[in-house]
Design a protein around this motif. Structure first.
Motif, short mmCIF file in Angstrom:
data_model
loop_
_atom_site.label_atom_id
_atom_site.label_comp_id
_atom_site.label_asym_id
_atom_site.label_seq_id
_atom_site.Cartn_x
_atom_site.Cartn_y
_atom_site.Cartn_z
N ALA A 159 33.81 47.20 36.35
CA ALA A 159 33.38 48.16 37.37
C ALA A 159 31.92 48.55 37.17
N GLN A 160 31.51 48.76 35.92
CA GLN A 160 30.12 49.12 35.65
C GLN A 160 29.18 47.98 35.98
N LEU A 161 29.59 46.75 35.70
CA LEU A 161 28.76 45.59 36.05
C LEU A 161 28.59 45.48 37.56
N CYS A 162 29.66 45.79 38.28
CA CYS A 162 29.60 45.73 39.75
C CYS A 162 28.69 46.83 40.29
N ARG A 163 28.81 48.04 39.75
CA ARG A 163 27.95 49.14 40.19
C ARG A 163 26.48 48.84 39.91
N ALA A 164 26.22 48.13 38.79
CA ALA A 164 24.84 47.82 38.41
C ALA A 164 24.28 46.64 39.18
N GLY A 165 25.10 45.97 39.97
CA GLY A 165 24.63 44.83 40.73
C GLY A 165 24.57 43.54 39.95
N LEU A 166 25.17 43.50 38.77
CA LEU A 166 25.13 42.29 37.95
C LEU A 166 26.19 41.28 38.35
N SER A 186 28.95 40.42 41.87
CA SER A 186 29.35 40.82 43.22
C SER A 186 30.77 41.38 43.19
N ARG A 187 31.19 41.91 44.33
CA ARG A 187 32.56 42.45 44.39
C ARG A 187 33.58 41.34 44.15
N GLU A 188 33.36 40.18 44.74
CA GLU A 188 34.29 39.07 44.56
C GLU A 188 34.35 38.64 43.10
N GLU A 189 33.19 38.58 42.44
CA GLU A 189 33.15 38.20 41.03
C GLU A 189 33.77 39.29 40.15
N GLY A 190 33.54 40.55 40.51
CA GLY A 190 34.13 41.64 39.75
C GLY A 190 35.65 41.61 39.81
N GLU A 191 36.21 41.32 40.97
CA GLU A 191 37.66 41.26 41.09
C GLU A 191 38.22 40.02 40.37
N ARG A 192 37.43 38.96 40.31
CA ARG A 192 37.85 37.80 39.53
C ARG A 192 37.90 38.17 38.04
N LEU A 193 36.93 38.95 37.60
CA LEU A 193 36.94 39.42 36.21
C LEU A 193 38.17 40.28 35.92
N LEU A 194 38.56 41.09 36.90
CA LEU A 194 39.71 41.98 36.70
C LEU A 194 41.00 41.21 36.42
N THR A 195 41.10 39.98 36.89
CA THR A 195 42.34 39.23 36.71
C THR A 195 42.59 38.82 35.27
N PHE A 196 41.52 38.77 34.43
CA PHE A 196 41.75 38.28 33.07
C PHE A 196 40.96 39.01 31.97
N CYS A 197 40.15 40.00 32.32
CA CYS A 197 39.31 40.67 31.32
C CYS A 197 39.85 42.01 30.85
N ASN A 198 40.95 42.48 31.39
CA ASN A 198 41.51 43.77 31.00
C ASN A 198 42.69 43.51 30.06
N ASN A 199 42.46 43.70 28.75
CA ASN A 199 43.43 43.23 27.77
C ASN A 199 43.75 44.27 26.70
N SER A 200 44.77 43.95 25.91
CA SER A 200 45.25 44.87 24.88
C SER A 200 44.34 44.87 23.66
#
Length: 306
Positions: free
Chosen positions: A103-110, A112-126
């Motif tokens: 979310a912070q990367l998306c807010r900073a413009g690093l 895109s929204r599409e890339e941020g949601e792609r990150l959400l599919t596998f970067c949120n882990n235990s």
């Protein structure tokens, strides 16, 4: 259709309220247990990581990592190198740091929204500490088993990212135009903001843990494998005392660690507020990761458990 869903939600909440009033003593005891759990496990395991990861991003970790890991992230996952910050910090820090970083990367413009949601599919882990120490040592009595749980978790996350990589769209790839954040933000300012933001995030995480811990108690009362499975679908921390150190317990906890639980999904939705990213992307990714992790655990259980 929307009105019907609202009516069903209101009826469900009214039923929940009646149950809480009828069993107020047990609900209060569950809240006390959950608060104690937050104080002993959740806050010590997450708060320092939240502060450090937030400060790292403010000082430009995403921009610094981008050129080094672009060769991995872009061909494999169709995201720029800066997205590696979400992957690395999410694997080290635990839920919901990966989502917060995306979310912070998306807010900073690093990204895109599409890339941020792609990150959400596998970067949120235990958190590996939870997998190795709390589960491996605490439940199975073995550091080795905990390390295998973490390796399975890691592999299932990376495989999930490949499944959701989508198609390459080079024409839509934007270049970074703003100066790196580490040149614009001082270290003291980054630390102060990181502590304040992490405190707000920690309060939200603990609130969800407490609420879903209470909801999981009637499910735990069902007992057996069905009760443990339903608790795992709801809240991961509540599953720990119900686990058995056998093949079923190993497969169950591996799958549920990949899934994260409804509590984690709500925590994720909270940290995504205002970023423009949809929690649905995380929901899809965690469902797939949970299935992959359970399948990997089933294939390795005989070797890991001996």
């Amino acid at each position: 259709m929307r009105l019907r869903w609202r009516l069903l939600a209101c009826l469900g909440l009214c039923g929940l309220l009646l149950w809480m009033l009828a069993d107020a003593a047990a609900v209060r005891a569950s809240v006390e247990e959950a608060l104690d759990l937050c104080a002993r496990s959740v806050v010590p395991a997450l708060f320092p990581f939240l502060v450090v990861t937030s400060a790292l991003l403010s000082l430009g970790f995403g921009e610094l990592a981008a050129p080094w890991l672009a060769g991995l992230m872009e061909p494999l996952y169709r995201v720029p190198g800066a997205g590696s910050a979400a992957l690395v910090l999410g694997l080290v820090g635990g839920y919901p740091i990966g989502a917060s970083t995306a979310a912070q990367l998306c807010r900073a413009g690093l990204v895109s929204r599409e890339e941020g949601e792609r990150l959400l599919t596998f970067c949120n882990n235990s958190n590996p500490v939870f997998l190795i120490s709390v589960l491996g040592v605490g439940v199975f009595g073995s550091v080795r088993t905990g390390i295998w749980l973490w390796l399975i978790h890691l592999l299932s996350a990376l495989l999930t990212g490949l499944l959701f990589r989508g198609r390459a769209r080079p024409a839509r790839r934007r270049q970074l135009t703003r100066p790196p954040a580490f040149r614009a933000v001082s270290a003291p300012a980054a630390l102060v903001e990181a502590v304040a933001a992490s405190l707000r995030g920690m309060a939200s995480v603990c609130a969800f843990v407490v609420f879903f811990y209470v909801l999981a108690r009637p499910l735990a009362a069902l007992g057996g494998r069905a009760g443990a499975s339903l608790v795992g679908l709801t809240e991961l921390f509540s599953l720990t005392p119900l686990l058995t150190p056998d093949r079923f317990g190993f497969i169950l906890v591996s799958g549920m660690a990949g899934w994260g639980g409804l509590s984690v999904l709500c925590q994720t939705a909270a940290v995504l507020e205002g970023s423009g990213l949809s929690p649905a992307a995380c929901l899809r990714g965690k469902a797939v990761q949970g299935l992959l992790a359970a399948a990997l655990a089933a294939s390795l259980a005989g070797y890991v458990l001996g």
